[in-house]
Design a protein around this motif. Structure first.
Motif, PDB file in Angstrom:
ATOM      1  N   ALA A   6       0.828  -1.203   0.000  1.00 41.81           N
ATOM      2  CA  ALA A   6       0.000   0.000   0.000  1.00 41.81           C
ATOM      3  C   ALA A   6       0.866   1.258   0.000  1.00 41.81           C
ATOM      4  O   ALA A   6       1.880   1.315   0.689  1.00 41.81           O
ATOM      5  CB  ALA A   6      -0.909  -0.001   1.232  1.00 41.81           C
ATOM      6  N   CYS A  66      -1.708   3.600   4.143  1.00 48.30           N
ATOM      7  CA  CYS A  66      -2.705   2.770   4.830  1.00 48.30           C
ATOM      8  C   CYS A  66      -2.759   3.178   6.291  1.00 48.30           C
ATOM      9  O   CYS A  66      -1.889   3.878   6.788  1.00 48.30           O
ATOM     10  CB  CYS A  66      -2.371   1.285   4.694  1.00 48.30           C
ATOM     11  SG  CYS A  66      -0.812   0.790   5.460  1.00 48.30           S
ATOM     12  N   ARG A  87      -4.346 -10.839   1.685  1.00 47.30           N
ATOM     13  CA  ARG A  87      -3.780  -9.695   2.384  1.00 47.30           C
ATOM     14  C   ARG A  87      -2.801 -10.138   3.458  1.00 47.30           C
ATOM     15  O   ARG A  87      -2.860 -11.274   3.945  1.00 47.30           O
ATOM     16  CB  ARG A  87      -4.899  -8.891   3.054  1.00 47.30           C
ATOM     17  CG  ARG A  87      -5.693  -9.776   4.039  1.00 47.30           C
ATOM     18  CD  ARG A  87      -6.912  -9.066   4.549  1.00 47.30           C
ATOM     19  NE  ARG A  87      -6.530  -8.091   5.552  1.00 47.30           N
ATOM     20  CZ  ARG A  87      -7.241  -7.007   5.834  1.00 47.30           C
ATOM     21  NH1 ARG A  87      -8.359  -6.776   5.197  1.00 47.30           N
ATOM     22  NH2 ARG A  87      -6.854  -6.165   6.753  1.00 47.30           N
ATOM     23  N   GLU A 107      -7.551  -1.405   4.939  1.00 43.64           N
ATOM     24  CA  GLU A 107      -6.356  -0.836   4.305  1.00 43.64           C
ATOM     25  C   GLU A 107      -5.119  -1.613   4.757  1.00 43.64           C
ATOM     26  O   GLU A 107      -4.270  -1.088   5.464  1.00 43.64           O
ATOM     27  CB  GLU A 107      -6.220   0.642   4.685  1.00 43.64           C
ATOM     28  CG  GLU A 107      -7.396   1.509   4.217  1.00 43.64           C
ATOM     29  CD  GLU A 107      -7.387   2.905   4.862  1.00 43.64           C
ATOM     30  OE1 GLU A 107      -6.424   3.238   5.565  1.00 43.64           O
ATOM     31  OE2 GLU A 107      -8.375   3.636   4.646  1.00 43.64           O
TER      32      GLU A 107
END
Lengths: 510, 502
Positions: free
Chosen positions: B83, B86, B137, B109
């Motif tokens: 990211a 985040c 993730r 996020e």
């Protein structure tokens, strides 16, 4: 040593006390003892303090006197005693945040603000009363009983920091530490005739402040003069690695600005949305006169519009309870504070003890906000409530940005009314919340705000406040305007507004 | 359960399993996620604590930069995007061992997302296959404290008289790695689960970010399992099995859960969405907390922390610190070892690549290293239901055994007996040799006597050899080896036989 009469000691500003200390005209022990005596004499009526640390304050005072005597370098404010809102964690000194849940809790650590006061050698007189976990505008939500306004003991001193404001107004402390989440420094300042400043968010460390709403909370000074507020602001402000939201850059030159006290060429923006309907005529009149004084001193006045301020109140009462519901979850009887066993159940589970403790420990207002916040964060409601409120927050920040294109500072009455009577709004939460209508936008946007006395309202002869707002990290502008106005008003009044407050000695609590 | 569980084969005949794995890794950083407390395992309870990790009123978190660095490296190694920006979020729920009654975690996020790993799933029949497992993730969060329930039967809260909480673990940095649903693994789903976690473990070890010790809880796996009728396109209701503390348990727990759910559905019931606990001793899962979709963590962005916005240059620099990517490493080793494609596939499929590499590094030839791990040790692992890496023998010990073979001190038969000893915990190869008296006899006088006796005892064989049938010498060699109880160098015996008969 030129003896300073004790009554004068109490009347001197913190700045004047600092000068007297450094000139050797008075000792910190003498000053501290004078304040402790004053507290003993009047706090039964005012109830500004939840805890008075007589021995600790005198020991700190003696230590500063000793250091001064041997010629050691000390902070300019060393030896000037101070009162601290009971939301600030103080090592070895009880910290309750006005709640039963923390009755008897003695923190094992100092908040950064407390540590800076100690390092600078300011004797800590004690901890001041407040609405439970800073939820309120009157201190009536303190679990330990309300504080009384020194101007009229039947009236509220504002809140949540009514204890700090009343202590300073009643000459129980030269100055004090407050915290401001939606107006808890400025609104008590307005209704007690004292000066209160909410610095830029991140300007003063939040480490060690019992959190109400993390994105709104900010500690700041409560004082009798603008210069005293600036001196205290400078002492407690500046970067703290223990607070991730602390501003890293160099702090604004607030003391210099307070000494300069000059508004020539400054553009003063009167906020159209803050000051119309719902504002007491006497409050409004003192505000208009103050603006006229600033114009007379060379400032330009413009009217600015911040249309989204109308939604600030609604957004605030979603964001604050949401964050509070999470911040207050830790009070679960497991590690510290109150522990209540369910009745007739010695074999209760941890969860049952937690439930019984929170039921018994939180007051009505805290429960109300925890329920509101829990609801607002719930899945399915998050977007409509918390999400929308954050968008409003962005719009309010944009309103400020646009307004600051036209004006260097914005001004408004600090609170819509003077101090109301104890009990008057206790059963009407919305009416109570509306006290903060003019102070809330600054917290939502993270910008700094100051309240300085503007005089007494004609209707009730009670103090009104004048609010100055500045762009983030431009706290110095607050002090320029505040100090200039203060000087002109003192001249007009023939002295500080607090000179007109009733004497308290011999009075008893209502 | 009243009705007997269907067999695994019956369950698979009717249903298709879908699995998903959530792995929590405790990072090996010197300090905690949000404070400066130490993270040493096994310290006296509540000695590695401070206002922040105890959640005292007023305390605030400060993010550990080393933990973010580890999180990014893990994300990159799993092929994830990192990211640009985040935030942390608060996951709100009440639990006595959670100091703030919210966990500072990441919600929508995550620091790393959208990756995949090719997992080598060992197989006796086909020599193993590669299965791609998607990584949804990898996010950062803090660990909770640890409750110890006292007075109950098995340390569980039920029946306990009181509980103790150790907050040393509270605030230890965790990375949670979540796979996408693994669909289509069929009967091999349990093996895929095990191989994935095993490979993840090796990867984390190679990254040097965690000691990944499942028995100490520094790597914890929750297995999500659902099944659906073979004809259905809709995913079934899933359960989340916790307390799975070894690679073997992962496979067993998934296998059991497939059978259990099949039993429920075949009996006309419905699978309940819930947390289940794995019981290592009995090999079953039992119902824990019912985990409905209604459970509401009231996530919101953590206001006490500022957003994490890793600069591209930093991420690129971290990319340069990653261990060699698996396919590059495989190609390099194939070349170094001179292996065929098939041999390489067997090594990878058996999950032996790292073990063979380490054995070669310890001095064995690639051929010998490969032979030990893929034959003798693979057989032993299978017998004991362990993964190769779980066998109580190190690559260095295997290389040590091979070194004894190479210098002629032992032959293959003896070498296997030495490994037996090492696996039985009798110590290093040399110690086993000494203790068991396994050295080969290379003393020509002793061997010569045995050869002479064999020649005398087998005149017909001797005649064949003298007639030119040299292959017949094997019978004489065998007789000698038998007399020497295997403790002879077969090559030297052969030389002696042929020399005497030439």
């Amino acid at each position: 040593m030129i003896a300073v009469p004790r009554d004068d000691l109490l009347r001197l500003s913190a700045s004047a006390l600092a000068d007297a200390l450094s000139a050797g005209e008075v000792s910190s022990v003498e000053i501290t003892q004078a304040y402790l005596d004053r507290i003993a004499a009047v706090d039964g009526a005012v109830h500004a303090f939840l805890h008075v640390d007589t021995a600790g304050a005198l020991a700190q005072a003696a230590e500063v006197d000793r250091r001064r005597a041997v010629g050691a370098a000390v902070h300019a404010l060393a030896g000037v005693p101070i009162a601290v809102k009971d939301i600030v964690a103080t090592r070895g000194m009880p910290t309750t945040a006005g709640s039963r849940l923390l009755e008897g809790w003695v923190p094992p650590y100092d908040a950064t603000v407390a540590a800076r006061l100690r390092t600078a050698g300011l004797p800590m007189l004690g901890k001041t009363n407040m609405d439970e976990f800073a939820m309120g505008s009157s201190t009536e939500h303190s679990a330990y009983g309300p504080t009384h306004n020194p101007w009229d003991l039947e009236r509220i001193p504002g809140g949540s920091g009514g204890g700090s404001a009343a202590a300073v107004a009643a000459f129980e402390a030269p100055f004090a530490i407050g915290t401001d989440t939606g107006g808890s420094i400025r609104q008590p300042g307005a209704v007690t005739g004292t000066v209160g400043v909410k610095p830029t968010y991140g300007g003063v460390s939040r480490y060690g402040l019992v959190a109400l709403a993390s994105s709104l909370d900010q500690a700041g000074p409560v004082a009798r003069t603008v210069l005293d507020a600036a001196l205290l602001h400078e002492l407690i402000g500046g970067h703290d690695p223990m607070d991730s939201t602390s501003i890293a850059g160099s702090p604004p030159p607030v003391v210099e600005a307070a000494r300069r006290a000059d508004v020539r060429g400054m553009r003063i923006g009167v906020v159209r949305e803050l000051g119309g309907e719902g504002y007491q005529p006497g409050v409004r009149a003192r505000f208009d006169e103050a603006v006229a004084l600033l114009v007379g001193a060379g400032a330009d006045v413009v009217e600015v519009s911040c249309p989204h301020f109308d939604y600030a109140f609604a957004a605030y009462y979603l964001i604050l309870p949401s964050e509070a519901s999470s911040n207050l979850a830790r009070f679960d009887a497991m590690r510290y504070g109150l522990r209540v066993w369910p009745e007739h159940d010695q074999a209760a589970s941890a969860e049952e003890v937690m439930l019984a403790t929170r039921e018994a420990g939180f007051g009505d207002e805290a429960k109300r906000r925890i329920i509101l916040g829990t609801y607002a964060l719930s899945s399915g409601y998050y977007d409509a409530y918390y999400g929308s409120a954050q968008k409003v927050r962005t719009l309010i920040a944009r309103d400020f940005a646009r307004a600051y294109e036209q004006a260097d500072v914005l001004v408004s009455p600090t609170a819509p009314t003077t101090a109301f009577r104890l009990g008057d709004k206790l059963d009407d939460p919305i009416a109570m919340y509306l006290n903060d209508i003019a102070t809330i936008p600054a917290n939502l946007a993270g910008v700094p705000g100051l309240s300085v006395p503007s005089g007494l309202a004609d209707e009730d002869s009670l103090p009104a406040g004048f609010q100055v707002l500045a762009p983030a990290e431009c706290d110095d502008r607050l002090y320029r305007v505040g100090a200039a106005l203060e000087a002109m008003l003192h001249e007009q009044w023939g002295g500080p507004l607090l000179d007109r407050a009733p004497a308290l000695v011999g009075m008893s609590a209502c | 359960m009243l009705t007997p569980l269907p067999t695994y084969e019956d369950a698979l005949a009717r249903f298709e399993p879908v699995i998903g794995l959530e792995v929590h890794v405790e990072l090996g950083t010197a300090s905690k996620m949000f404070c400066g407390c130490a993270t040493k395992f096994g310290a006296e309870p509540n000695t590695q604590v401070c206002p922040t990790c105890l959640g005292l009123p007023g305390s605030l978190p400060v993010l550990n930069g080393a933990a973010v660095e580890s999180a990014i490296r893990i994300g990159l190694a799993l092929g994830c995007s990192i990211a640009d920006w985040c935030r942390f979020a608060r996951k709100n729920y009440f639990y006595p061992d959670m100091p703030k009654n919210f966990q500072t975690s990441q919600y929508d996020e995550p620091i790393a997302f959208d990756g995949s790993v090719d997992v080598a799933v060992p197989s006796a029949e086909s020599g193993g296959e590669l299965v791609r497992v998607g990584i949804e993730r990898a996010h950062m969060e803090e660990d909770t404290g640890k409750s110890l329930h006292v007075g109950g039967a098995t340390g569980r809260i039920h029946g306990a008289s009181h509980s103790l909480v150790d907050y040393n673990r509270a605030g230890i940095p965790l990375i949670e790695i979540v796979t996408t649903p693994v669909i289509g693994a069929g009967a091999r789903a349990p093996e895929v689960a095990r191989a994935y976690v095993g490979q993840l473990r090796e990867l984390l070890l190679a990254l040097g970010v965690s000691d990944v010790r499942m028995e100490q809880g520094s790597l914890r796996c929750d297995a999500n399992v659902s099944i659906r009728p073979r004809s259905s396109a809709v995913l079934g209701t899933r359960t989340e099995t916790k307390n799975v503390n070894s690679l073997r348990s992962i496979e067993r727990a998934v296998r059991h859960e497939i059978r259990r759910q099949a039993g429920v559905l075949l009996a006309g019931g419905t699978v309940v969405q819930e947390t289940r606990h794995w019981h290592e001793d009995t090999g079953v899962t039992t119902s824990g907390r019912v985990k409905s979709d209604a459970e509401d963590y009231r996530y919101f962005p953590e206001p006490d922390l500022v957003p994490v916005a890793p600069e591209r240059e930093w991420v690129d620099r971290l990319r340069g610190t990653l261990p060699e990517p698996p396919h590059v490493r495989r190609g390099r080793l194939q070349q170094e070892w001179g292996c065929s494609e098939n041999e390489m596939r067997d090594i990878v499929g058996a999950g032996a690549l790292g073990l063979v590499e380490l054995t070669v590094a310890a001095g064995a030839s690639p051929q010998a290293a490969r032979k030990w791990w893929l034959t003798e040790l693979a057989r032993r692992a299978k017998e004991d239901g362990l993964g190769l890496a779980e066998l109580p023998v190190t690559p260095a010990q295997v290389a040590g055994v091979q070194a004894l073979v190479d210098v002629g001190r032992v032959n293959d038969t003896l070498a296997r007996q030495i490994l037996d000893g090492v696996l039985a915990g009798e110590g290093e190869p040399e110690e086993v040799v000494a203790a068991r008296g396994l050295e080969v006899v290379s003393d020509d006088a002793a061997l010569g006597d045995a050869v002479d006796r064999a020649i005398t005892a087998n005149p017909d064989v001797v005649d064949k050899i003298r007639a030119g049938k040299v292959a017949a010498a094997g019978a004489l060699i065998g007789a000698v080896m038998k007399e020497m109880r295997g403790q002879a160098d077969a090559g030297r015996v052969r030389e002696l036989v042929l020399a005497r008969l030439s």
